[in-house]
Write a protein that holds these residues in place. Structure first.
Motif, PDB file in Angstrom:
ATOM      1  N   GLY A  34      11.080 -12.175  51.751  1.00  0.00           N
ATOM      2  CA  GLY A  34      12.276 -12.193  52.576  1.00  0.00           C
ATOM      3  C   GLY A  34      13.384 -11.411  51.939  1.00  0.00           C
ATOM      4  O   GLY A  34      13.189 -10.643  51.011  1.00  0.00           O
ATOM      5  N   ALA A  35      14.597 -11.619  52.431  1.00  0.00           N
ATOM      6  CA  ALA A  35      15.731 -10.828  51.978  1.00  0.00           C
ATOM      7  C   ALA A  35      16.193 -11.231  50.598  1.00  0.00           C
ATOM      8  O   ALA A  35      16.701 -10.427  49.846  1.00  0.00           O
ATOM      9  N   SER A  36      16.042 -12.510  50.224  1.00  0.00           N
ATOM     10  CA  SER A  36      16.582 -12.994  48.960  1.00  0.00           C
ATOM     11  C   SER A  36      15.478 -13.263  47.962  1.00  0.00           C
ATOM     12  O   SER A  36      14.403 -13.729  48.305  1.00  0.00           O
ATOM     13  N   ASN A  37      15.754 -12.943  46.692  1.00  0.00           N
ATOM     14  CA  ASN A  37      14.815 -13.257  45.628  1.00  0.00           C
ATOM     15  C   ASN A  37      15.391 -14.318  44.706  1.00  0.00           C
ATOM     16  O   ASN A  37      14.923 -14.500  43.597  1.00  0.00           O
ATOM     17  N   SER A  38      16.424 -15.004  45.148  1.00  0.00           N
ATOM     18  CA  SER A  38      17.090 -15.990  44.316  1.00  0.00           C
ATOM     19  C   SER A  38      16.461 -17.358  44.516  1.00  0.00           C
ATOM     20  O   SER A  38      16.428 -17.874  45.635  1.00  0.00           O
ATOM     21  N   TYR A  39      15.962 -17.932  43.449  1.00  0.00           N
ATOM     22  CA  TYR A  39      15.331 -19.242  43.509  1.00  0.00           C
ATOM     23  C   TYR A  39      15.326 -19.836  42.111  1.00  0.00           C
ATOM     24  O   TYR A  39      15.691 -19.199  41.123  1.00  0.00           O
ATOM     25  N   ASN A  40      14.927 -21.075  42.025  1.00  0.00           N
ATOM     26  CA  ASN A  40      14.751 -21.740  40.739  1.00  0.00           C
ATOM     27  C   ASN A  40      13.644 -22.768  40.925  1.00  0.00           C
ATOM     28  O   ASN A  40      13.062 -22.867  42.010  1.00  0.00           O
ATOM     29  N   TYR A  41      13.347 -23.520  39.888  1.00  0.00           N
ATOM     30  CA  TYR A  41      12.319 -24.555  39.971  1.00  0.00           C
ATOM     31  C   TYR A  41      12.921 -25.923  39.692  1.00  0.00           C
ATOM     32  O   TYR A  41      13.728 -26.080  38.774  1.00  0.00           O
ATOM     33  N   SER A  42      12.540 -26.887  40.500  1.00  0.00           N
ATOM     34  CA  SER A  42      13.020 -28.250  40.302  1.00  0.00           C
ATOM     35  C   SER A  42      12.246 -28.912  39.169  1.00  0.00           C
ATOM     36  O   SER A  42      11.260 -28.370  38.648  1.00  0.00           O
ATOM     37  N   VAL A  49      15.966 -23.225  46.613  1.00  0.00           N
ATOM     38  CA  VAL A  49      16.882 -22.128  46.923  1.00  0.00           C
ATOM     39  C   VAL A  49      18.007 -22.086  45.901  1.00  0.00           C
ATOM     40  O   VAL A  49      18.469 -23.120  45.415  1.00  0.00           O
ATOM     41  N   SER A  50      18.446 -20.882  45.570  1.00  0.00           N
ATOM     42  CA  SER A  50      19.540 -20.700  44.615  1.00  0.00           C
ATOM     43  C   SER A  50      20.419 -19.550  45.078  1.00  0.00           C
ATOM     44  O   SER A  50      19.922 -18.574  45.659  1.00  0.00           O
ATOM     45  N   PRO A  51      21.735 -19.627  44.833  1.00  0.00           N
ATOM     46  CA  PRO A  51      22.601 -18.486  45.162  1.00  0.00           C
ATOM     47  C   PRO A  51      22.260 -17.280  44.277  1.00  0.00           C
ATOM     48  O   PRO A  51      21.668 -17.433  43.207  1.00  0.00           O
ATOM     49  N   ASP A  52      22.623 -16.105  44.725  1.00  0.00           N
ATOM     50  CA  ASP A  52      22.429 -14.902  43.921  1.00  0.00           C
ATOM     51  C   ASP A  52      23.335 -14.949  42.701  1.00  0.00           C
ATOM     52  O   ASP A  52      24.545 -15.148  42.822  1.00  0.00           O
ATOM     53  N   ALA A  53      22.758 -14.748  41.520  1.00  0.00           N
ATOM     54  CA  ALA A  53      23.550 -14.675  40.291  1.00  0.00           C
ATOM     55  C   ALA A  53      23.973 -13.237  40.003  1.00  0.00           C
ATOM     56  O   ALA A  53      24.992 -13.003  39.345  1.00  0.00           O
ATOM     57  N   MET A 329      17.948 -20.296  34.053  1.00  0.00           N
ATOM     58  CA  MET A 329      19.275 -20.226  34.650  1.00  0.00           C
ATOM     59  C   MET A 329      19.228 -19.587  36.036  1.00  0.00           C
ATOM     60  O   MET A 329      19.743 -20.133  36.999  1.00  0.00           O
ATOM     61  N   TYR A 330      18.602 -18.410  36.134  1.00  0.00           N
ATOM     62  CA  TYR A 330      18.524 -17.715  37.418  1.00  0.00           C
ATOM     63  C   TYR A 330      17.470 -16.629  37.376  1.00  0.00           C
ATOM     64  O   TYR A 330      16.992 -16.239  36.305  1.00  0.00           O
ATOM     65  N   VAL A 331      17.097 -16.159  38.558  1.00  0.00           N
ATOM     66  CA  VAL A 331      16.093 -15.106  38.736  1.00  0.00           C
ATOM     67  C   VAL A 331      16.652 -14.078  39.708  1.00  0.00           C
ATOM     68  O   VAL A 331      17.298 -14.442  40.690  1.00  0.00           O
ATOM     69  N   PHE A 332      16.421 -12.798  39.438  1.00  0.00           N
ATOM     70  CA  PHE A 332      16.784 -11.768  40.405  1.00  0.00           C
ATOM     71  C   PHE A 332      15.863 -10.567  40.224  1.00  0.00           C
ATOM     72  O   PHE A 332      15.081 -10.497  39.280  1.00  0.00           O
ATOM     73  N   GLY A 333      15.962  -9.609  41.154  1.00  0.00           N
ATOM     74  CA  GLY A 333      15.113  -8.421  41.113  1.00  0.00           C
ATOM     75  C   GLY A 333      13.905  -8.560  42.017  1.00  0.00           C
ATOM     76  O   GLY A 333      13.834  -9.436  42.881  1.00  0.00           O
ATOM     77  N   GLY A 334      12.914  -7.698  41.818  1.00  0.00           N
ATOM     78  CA  GLY A 334      11.704  -7.707  42.625  1.00  0.00           C
ATOM     79  C   GLY A 334      11.173  -6.294  42.809  1.00  0.00           C
ATOM     80  O   GLY A 334      11.813  -5.309  42.421  1.00  0.00           O
ATOM     81  N   LEU A 335      10.008  -6.181  43.378  1.00  0.00           N
ATOM     82  CA  LEU A 335       9.408  -4.883  43.660  1.00  0.00           C
ATOM     83  C   LEU A 335       9.727  -4.471  45.091  1.00  0.00           C
ATOM     84  O   LEU A 335       9.726  -5.298  46.003  1.00  0.00           O
ATOM     85  N   GLY A 336       9.975  -3.191  45.306  1.00  0.00           N
ATOM     86  CA  GLY A 336      10.306  -2.705  46.639  1.00  0.00           C
ATOM     87  C   GLY A 336      10.997  -1.356  46.562  1.00  0.00           C
ATOM     88  O   GLY A 336      11.097  -0.742  45.498  1.00  0.00           O
ATOM     89  N   ASN A 337      11.505  -0.900  47.694  1.00  0.00           N
ATOM     90  CA  ASN A 337      12.121   0.425  47.732  1.00  0.00           C
ATOM     91  C   ASN A 337      13.581   0.386  48.154  1.00  0.00           C
ATOM     92  O   ASN A 337      14.151   1.422  48.488  1.00  0.00           O
TER      93      ASN A 337
END
Length: 488
Positions: A34-42, A49-53, A329-337
């Motif tokens: 999807g559009a967001s790559n922001s997440y964390n683990y409980s 779901v997590s806000p974009d850091a 703490m947070y995750v961002f980034g991903g593969l794509g164009n």
């Protein structure tokens, strides 16, 4: 038992183990595409779901830097004053930028023995606090040390030692240097750890060798195979490191490609792993993934102040950031164009709170800026690290107001309250974050505090009670000793 029956039994055993292991290695995707790559683990291992850091704000290419196309760049380094060194490996040069991404210098040669010498497919770069430059000149099988004026200081090549095999070929790919000018080199084909050289460039020892970790299925297959079959199998060997970084205290943070052990380490001077793993899950990247995709493959690590460190997963192009205790703490980034995604990410570095990610295939650097959420969380962790409990308490409160799913932030509030001596309130936040260790500590201190506060009252009552019993016994004894006289 016939050979066919043996073979069937082995296959059945392997399949059974595979079915048992599949839920352990992960049975769900990290998240839906999807559009967001922001997440964390409980705490329970669920993706939340997590806000974009961080937000991607800029894309740097060789053309907009004014240096032509970058060809297979492989490494980045940022100095304390914000100068950015880009190792443009395919063009055998180093591009130096200021903290505003303006070109300062291009280093593509140096004077050596009265002649101009050049690099050949260099793969690693490091700059000390005194602007001493070290280049892992892979194609030339050496490490080049240049001073602040970019004059040659020394060349480290072809080490001689009884610890090395006679046919050893020195191919350095990454290099870091500590404050004592000891040089640590990650070299191709070396399974004994990092190569340590003294300030004079002499090889001294290996440090931090990885343990041998075995795929359980492969081990089972080897156990049940014939001698002829085992002889054709690949032997178990330690996993090679994939990258390293060093902090101001001289601890080496390293990544390796191990899928079954710890793929992130913090090594002390003896090469012992001292990374704290007190989070809900060990720092390892994604803990939920498709079995067919496999776990994260960490290929770079960047350590900043307050023991915060970020690691780059080449498999899914994501950056995972942890605090010193090992909480994600947070995750961002991903593969794509699109902006903020990569094709072949190979290196990460920080410029202040900005994050730079180098894409080898595209020859681009993506610049990420912190969001309000990212800045608040970073400052919360830093405030706690430097012992500012009040600031940590306030920042963590702001963080959970923006992201109620960040369970370890409740533990951060609990720790801040614990340091402030507010044990009863700390227990509530530790319970919210499932921090049993913190809760037990707060409970013991809270119980001691209650006992201490009620101790004078308890002792007064106890002494009064003892005194009353003593007086009652004396009176009773006195009355019992009296004789009654009768007059007739």
């Amino acid at each position: 038992m016939t050979s066919n029956r043996k073979r069937k039994l082995v296959i059945m055993l392997v399949l059974s183990v595979a079915l048992l292991l599949s839920p352990i290695t992960g049975t769900a995707t990290v998240q839906a595409e999807g559009a967001s790559n922001s997440y964390n683990y409980s705490f329970w291992g669920n993706t939340v779901v997590s806000p974009d850091a961080y937000d991607a704000t800029k894309l740097l290419t060789g053309h907009n830097l004014g240096v032509g196309s970058l060809k297979d760049p492989s490494d980045l380094h940022v100095t304390a004053d914000g100068h950015i060194y880009v190792l443009d490996s395919g063009n055998n040069r180093i591009i130096v930028l200021d903290d505003k991404f303006k070109l300062l210098h291009i280093i593509d040669s140096f004077e050596h023995a009265g002649q101009q010498d050049t690099f050949a497919s260099p793969q690693g770069i490091f700059v000390t606090e005194h602007n001493q430059l070290y280049i892992a000149d892979t194609g030339n099988k050496r490490v080049v040390h240049l001073d602040e004026q970019r004059q040659l200081v020394q060349i480290v090549d072809s080490p001689q030692s009884e610890l090395l095999q006679a046919n050893f070929e020195f191919k350095p790919v990454r290099v870091v240097v500590d404050k004592a000018n000891r040089i640590y080199v990650m070299a191709t084909g070396v399974f004994d750890g990092f190569m340590e050289f003294n300030a004079n460039g002499e090889f001294t020892t290996f440090i931090g060798a990885n343990r041998v970790n075995v795929d359980p299925l492969e081990y089972l297959w080897k156990t049940l195979s014939t001698r002829e079959q085992r002889s054709q199998m690949v032997q178990f060997t330690p996993t090679e490191f994939t990258n390293l970084d060093i902090n101001d205290e001289g601890f080496i943070y390293a990544t390796n490609g191990d899928q079954w052990g710890d793929n992130i380490k913090k090594l002390n001077a003896q090469g012992t792993d001292i990374l704290r793993r007190e989070g809900y899950f060990n720092p390892t990247g994604d803990i939920r993934y498709r079995v067919t995709d496999g776990p994260s493959r960490m290929i770079d690590i960047d350590v900043t102040d307050s023991e915060i460190y970020s690691v780059l997963d080449s498999k899914r192009g994501r950056i995972f950031t942890y605090n010193g205790d090992g909480h994600l703490m947070y995750v961002f980034g991903g593969l794509g164009n699109q902006l903020g995604k990569f094709t072949t990410p190979v290196a990460i570095e920080r410029v202040g709170d900005q994050m730079l990610v180098l894409d080898k295939a595209l020859g681009e650097i993506t610049v990420f800026e912190t969001t309000a959420y990212g800045r608040t969380l970073n400052e919360a962790v830093r405030s706690y690290y430097r012992g500012d409990e009040e600031a940590a308490f306030q920042r963590y409160l702001e963080t959970i107001n923006m992201n109620a799913n960040l369970e370890f932030a409740y533990s951060g509030i609990g720790k801040a309250l614990l340091r402030q001596g507010n044990y009863g309130e700390a227990m509530k936040y530790f319970k919210e974050s499932y921090d049993n260790k913190g809760y037990s500590k707060a409970f013991l201190l809270h119980r001691k505090e209650i006992l201490r506060s009620y101790f004078p009252t308890i002792m007064t009552i106890l002494v009064t009670l003892l005194l009353a019993i003593f007086v009652w016994r004396k009176v009773r004894k006195w009355k019992g000793g009296k004789k009654i006289v009768t007059i007739e």
